[in-house]
Design a protein around this motif. Structure first.
Motif, PDB file in Angstrom:
ATOM      1  N   VAL A 102      44.422  43.890  39.664  1.00  0.00           N
ATOM      2  CA  VAL A 102      44.797  42.732  38.835  1.00  0.00           C
ATOM      3  C   VAL A 102      45.972  43.088  37.928  1.00  0.00           C
ATOM      4  CG1 VAL A 102      43.993  41.180  36.992  1.00  0.00           C
ATOM      5  CG2 VAL A 102      42.524  41.632  38.961  1.00  0.00           C
ATOM      6  N   GLN A 103      45.933  44.294  37.343  1.00  0.00           N
ATOM      7  CA  GLN A 103      47.048  44.704  36.477  1.00  0.00           C
ATOM      8  C   GLN A 103      48.347  44.813  37.268  1.00  0.00           C
ATOM      9  OE1 GLN A 103      44.946  48.002  34.706  1.00  0.00           O
ATOM     10  NE2 GLN A 103      45.135  47.132  32.658  1.00  0.00           N
ATOM     11  N   SER A 104      48.268  45.383  38.467  1.00  0.00           N
ATOM     12  CA  SER A 104      49.477  45.514  39.303  1.00  0.00           C
ATOM     13  C   SER A 104      50.045  44.147  39.667  1.00  0.00           C
ATOM     14  CB  SER A 104      49.163  46.264  40.596  1.00  0.00           C
ATOM     15  OG  SER A 104      48.661  47.528  40.293  1.00  0.00           O
ATOM     16  N   ALA A 105      49.154  43.203  39.976  1.00  0.00           N
ATOM     17  CA  ALA A 105      49.608  41.888  40.461  1.00  0.00           C
ATOM     18  C   ALA A 105      50.142  40.988  39.344  1.00  0.00           C
ATOM     19  CB  ALA A 105      48.460  41.189  41.190  1.00  0.00           C
ATOM     20  N   PHE A 106      49.569  41.085  38.129  1.00  0.00           N
ATOM     21  CA  PHE A 106      49.898  40.069  37.111  1.00  0.00           C
ATOM     22  C   PHE A 106      50.500  40.588  35.800  1.00  0.00           C
ATOM     23  CE2 PHE A 106      46.423  38.309  39.730  1.00  0.00           C
ATOM     24  CZ  PHE A 106      47.122  37.234  40.272  1.00  0.00           C
ATOM     25  N   SER A 107      50.670  41.914  35.671  1.00  0.00           N
ATOM     26  CA  SER A 107      51.157  42.434  34.386  1.00  0.00           C
ATOM     27  C   SER A 107      52.575  41.951  34.051  1.00  0.00           C
ATOM     28  CB  SER A 107      51.082  43.957  34.349  1.00  0.00           C
ATOM     29  OG  SER A 107      51.819  44.493  35.428  1.00  0.00           O
ATOM     30  N   GLU A 108      53.349  41.545  35.067  1.00  0.00           N
ATOM     31  CA  GLU A 108      54.691  41.031  34.785  1.00  0.00           C
ATOM     32  C   GLU A 108      54.670  39.551  34.421  1.00  0.00           C
ATOM     33  OE1 GLU A 108      57.517  41.986  37.809  1.00  0.00           O
ATOM     34  OE2 GLU A 108      57.081  44.140  37.698  1.00  0.00           O
ATOM     35  N   VAL A 109      53.594  38.847  34.769  1.00  0.00           N
ATOM     36  CA  VAL A 109      53.475  37.404  34.504  1.00  0.00           C
ATOM     37  C   VAL A 109      52.880  37.159  33.118  1.00  0.00           C
ATOM     38  CG1 VAL A 109      52.468  35.238  35.344  1.00  0.00           C
ATOM     39  CG2 VAL A 109      53.086  37.027  36.970  1.00  0.00           C
ATOM     40  N   CYS A 110      51.837  37.943  32.782  1.00  0.00           N
ATOM     41  CA  CYS A 110      51.168  37.786  31.492  1.00  0.00           C
ATOM     42  C   CYS A 110      50.529  39.110  31.111  1.00  0.00           C
ATOM     43  CB  CYS A 110      50.112  36.682  31.559  1.00  0.00           C
ATOM     44  SG  CYS A 110      48.880  36.964  32.854  1.00  0.00           S
ATOM     45  N   ARG A 111      49.985  39.157  29.894  1.00  0.00           N
ATOM     46  CA  ARG A 111      49.341  40.392  29.449  1.00  0.00           C
ATOM     47  C   ARG A 111      47.900  40.408  29.956  1.00  0.00           C
ATOM     48  NH1 ARG A 111      48.376  41.997  23.364  1.00  0.00           N
ATOM     49  NH2 ARG A 111      47.263  43.941  23.712  1.00  0.00           N
ATOM     50  N   VAL A 112      47.565  41.435  30.749  1.00  0.00           N
ATOM     51  CA  VAL A 112      46.201  41.549  31.275  1.00  0.00           C
ATOM     52  C   VAL A 112      45.353  42.315  30.258  1.00  0.00           C
ATOM     53  CG1 VAL A 112      44.745  42.432  33.149  1.00  0.00           C
ATOM     54  CG2 VAL A 112      47.002  41.489  33.668  1.00  0.00           C
ATOM     55  N   ILE A 113      44.269  41.680  29.803  1.00  0.00           N
ATOM     56  CA  ILE A 113      43.391  42.303  28.806  1.00  0.00           C
ATOM     57  C   ILE A 113      42.009  42.528  29.411  1.00  0.00           C
ATOM     58  CG2 ILE A 113      42.286  41.994  26.541  1.00  0.00           C
ATOM     59  CD1 ILE A 113      44.779  40.332  25.742  1.00  0.00           C
ATOM     60  N   ILE A 114      41.544  43.764  29.348  1.00  0.00           N
ATOM     61  CA  ILE A 114      40.188  44.090  29.822  1.00  0.00           C
ATOM     62  C   ILE A 114      39.413  44.543  28.585  1.00  0.00           C
ATOM     63  CG2 ILE A 114      38.818  45.548  31.366  1.00  0.00           C
ATOM     64  CD1 ILE A 114      41.647  45.788  32.962  1.00  0.00           C
ATOM     65  N   PRO A 115      38.535  43.671  28.055  1.00  0.00           N
ATOM     66  CA  PRO A 115      37.853  44.005  26.800  1.00  0.00           C
ATOM     67  C   PRO A 115      36.899  45.194  26.952  1.00  0.00           C
ATOM     68  CG  PRO A 115      37.556  41.688  27.392  1.00  0.00           C
ATOM     69  CD  PRO A 115      38.096  42.398  28.591  1.00  0.00           C
ATOM     70  N   GLN A 116      36.561  45.792  25.804  1.00  0.00           N
ATOM     71  CA  GLN A 116      35.507  46.812  25.797  1.00  0.00           C
ATOM     72  C   GLN A 116      34.198  46.131  26.192  1.00  0.00           C
ATOM     73  OE1 GLN A 116      35.869  48.454  21.818  1.00  0.00           O
ATOM     74  NE2 GLN A 116      35.782  50.500  22.696  1.00  0.00           N
ATOM     75  N   ASP A 117      33.261  46.863  26.769  1.00  0.00           N
ATOM     76  CA  ASP A 117      31.997  46.274  27.252  1.00  0.00           C
ATOM     77  C   ASP A 117      32.290  45.088  28.160  1.00  0.00           C
ATOM     78  OD1 ASP A 117      30.552  48.068  25.755  1.00  0.00           O
ATOM     79  OD2 ASP A 117      30.331  46.720  24.040  1.00  0.00           O
ATOM     80  N   VAL A 118      33.219  45.293  29.090  1.00  0.00           N
ATOM     81  CA  VAL A 118      33.707  44.189  29.919  1.00  0.00           C
ATOM     82  C   VAL A 118      32.579  43.427  30.629  1.00  0.00           C
ATOM     83  CG1 VAL A 118      34.253  45.767  31.832  1.00  0.00           C
ATOM     84  CG2 VAL A 118      35.389  43.592  31.719  1.00  0.00           C
ATOM     85  N   GLY A 119      31.537  44.158  31.033  1.00  0.00           N
ATOM     86  CA  GLY A 119      30.427  43.509  31.738  1.00  0.00           C
ATOM     87  C   GLY A 119      29.616  42.586  30.853  1.00  0.00           C
ATOM     88  N   LEU A 120      29.633  42.846  29.536  1.00  0.00           N
ATOM     89  CA  LEU A 120      28.827  42.042  28.610  1.00  0.00           C
ATOM     90  C   LEU A 120      29.624  40.916  27.948  1.00  0.00           C
ATOM     91  CD1 LEU A 120      26.818  44.842  26.770  1.00  0.00           C
ATOM     92  CD2 LEU A 120      25.888  43.138  28.317  1.00  0.00           C
ATOM     93  N   THR A 121      30.931  40.861  28.208  1.00  0.00           N
ATOM     94  CA  THR A 121      31.780  39.917  27.481  1.00  0.00           C
ATOM     95  C   THR A 121      31.327  38.476  27.622  1.00  0.00           C
ATOM     96  OG1 THR A 121      33.586  41.411  27.980  1.00  0.00           O
ATOM     97  CG2 THR A 121      34.182  39.310  27.031  1.00  0.00           C
ATOM     98  N   ILE A 122      30.988  38.071  28.861  1.00  0.00           N
ATOM     99  CA  ILE A 122      30.581  36.677  29.099  1.00  0.00           C
ATOM    100  C   ILE A 122      29.283  36.371  28.363  1.00  0.00           C
ATOM    101  CG2 ILE A 122      29.677  35.145  30.922  1.00  0.00           C
ATOM    102  CD1 ILE A 122      32.706  35.172  30.857  1.00  0.00           C
ATOM    103  N   LEU A 123      28.352  37.336  28.376  1.00  0.00           N
ATOM    104  CA  LEU A 123      27.086  37.144  27.657  1.00  0.00           C
ATOM    105  C   LEU A 123      27.339  36.992  26.164  1.00  0.00           C
ATOM    106  CD1 LEU A 123      23.975  37.119  27.630  1.00  0.00           C
ATOM    107  CD2 LEU A 123      24.043  39.608  27.500  1.00  0.00           C
TER     108      LEU A 123
END
Length: 375
Positions: free
Chosen positions: A193-214
């Motif tokens: 995802v970073q390779s594909a979209f880092s030039e289009v927008c800022r890719v952010i992967i939060p800490q505790d990524v698996g729990l973010t939606i919860l």
């Protein structure tokens, strides 16, 4: 005086086990609330796609007939094998070069010998699948390239899914892409995802990524007003009778009542799928009972994932609620029978629609609630 500026737009890519769901939000200035611009429930591109690719690879090595029989006859051992694969799947990373060992349950080795009269080792040696060998410790030995190949079909579909959204004119000017959910913990997906979209927008992967939606769901529960405008997940409406129009309505919908021609099963739309609805928005309609002196009115509420709905009998339309309103016998006024008016309304809340029907004459009201989450 400074003009009101539109806030930043961002995508949330929720990558789960089964699907990838994309939502576009805009931060409303200056109040800081969120407006949902777009919602797309993604196809089956979740982490389970990698498991299916692993299963396909096993079928290629050991034969589809054997794998299907083994799944049915030895379900517990099959689960053990998939758990062993899951552990290795989580450690897979693009820069990794060492091999990954997956232990085969003894019953797999034994069952294969009995089923085919040959050894697992022989099957691997004869197989056209490269990068997978038999280790002396009795394990499947996968090279990093083999693991990478298992991820590729699913990852490419996710990249395409996000790419299709980024290119939509109605969601132009995306500033950030948040990658969240259980599958987003995978370094393979993060890197792609970073390779594909880092030039289009800022890719952010939060800490505790698996729990973010919860965590987001918990915060939304504490303050639902944070998302002020959202998209209706479905088309909602009620079933009504209208005057039958020759040439417009099909003959099979004709209903004759007290000498009047009615068209049955008409879907009267309150809100369309993907339509913007603000928290607390109310849509209202007025109806009259079909017969004078009617003692009860039943309002059936229907929903559909399509906007193109004319009749409640159309494909994909289903009933999601009912309201029963009793009409007291006060129809006569100076010996004259009056038409009754029923006001029906839908109010859009955070996770539900409140549906109300009111008898205008008596102010008698009945209510029902439709849950977005269960629909």
């Amino acid at each position: 005086m400074q003009g009101k500026t539109a806030g930043d737009r961002y995508i949330v890519a929720d990558c789960g086990g089964g699907t990838v769901d994309l939502t576009v939000h805009q931060i409303e200035q200056p109040q800081g609330t969120l407006k949902e611009l777009y919602k797309a429930s993604g196809g089956p591109y979740g982490a389970v796609g990698v498991d299916l690719a692993f299963e396909k690879m096993l079928c290629k090595i050991f034969g589809e007939d054997f794998i299907q029989t083994f799944k049915v006859k030895r379900p517990a051992a099959w689960v053990d094998l998939m758990i062993a694969f899951e552990a290795r799947k989580r450690t897979a990373a693009p820069q990794r070069s060492n091999h990954l060992n997956i232990s085969l349950p003894f019953s797999f080795i034994d069952f294969y010998r009995r089923h085919t009269r040959q050894n697992v080792e022989t099957a691997l040696r004869k197989s056209s699948v490269n990068f997978v060998k038999w280790s002396s410790q009795g394990m499947l030995r996968m090279s990093s390239e083999a693991m990478n190949e298992l991820f590729q079909p699913t990852i490419q579909q996710i990249i395409q899914h996000i790419g299709d959204l980024v290119n939509k004119p109605e969601v132009s000017g995306i500033k950030y892409l948040f990658l969240v959910g259980g599958f987003a913990e995978s370094p393979m997906l993060q890197n792609a995802v970073q390779s594909a979209f880092s030039e289009v927008c800022r890719v952010i992967i939060p800490q505790d990524v698996g729990l973010t939606i919860l965590k987001g769901a918990v915060l939304f529960g504490l303050d639902p007003t944070i998302v002020r405008v959202r998209r209706s997940p479905l088309t909602y409406g009620v079933g009504v009778l209208n005057k039958f129009v020759e040439g417009k309505h099909p003959k099979e919908k004709l209903l004759v009542k007290e000498g009047k021609n009615w068209c049955t099963d008409i879907f009267d739309k309150f809100v369309s799928v993907d339509q913007s609805v603000a928290l607390g928005d109310i849509v209202q309609r007025s109806y009259c009972p079909a017969r004078l002196g009617q003692r009860k009115i039943i309002i059936n509420i229907y929903c559909s994932s399509s906007d193109d709905v004319v009749y409640i009998t159309d494909a994909g339309v289903r009933k999601c609620g009912t309201i029963n309103l009793d009409l007291p016998d006060i129809n006569e006024e100076n010996g004259k029978i009056l038409r009754r008016e029923i006001k029906a309304s839908m109010q859009f809340g955070d996770t539900e629609i409140k549906v109300t029907a009111m008898d205008v004459k008596t102010s008698k009201t009945v209510r029902a609630a439709i849950d977005f989450l269960s629909n």
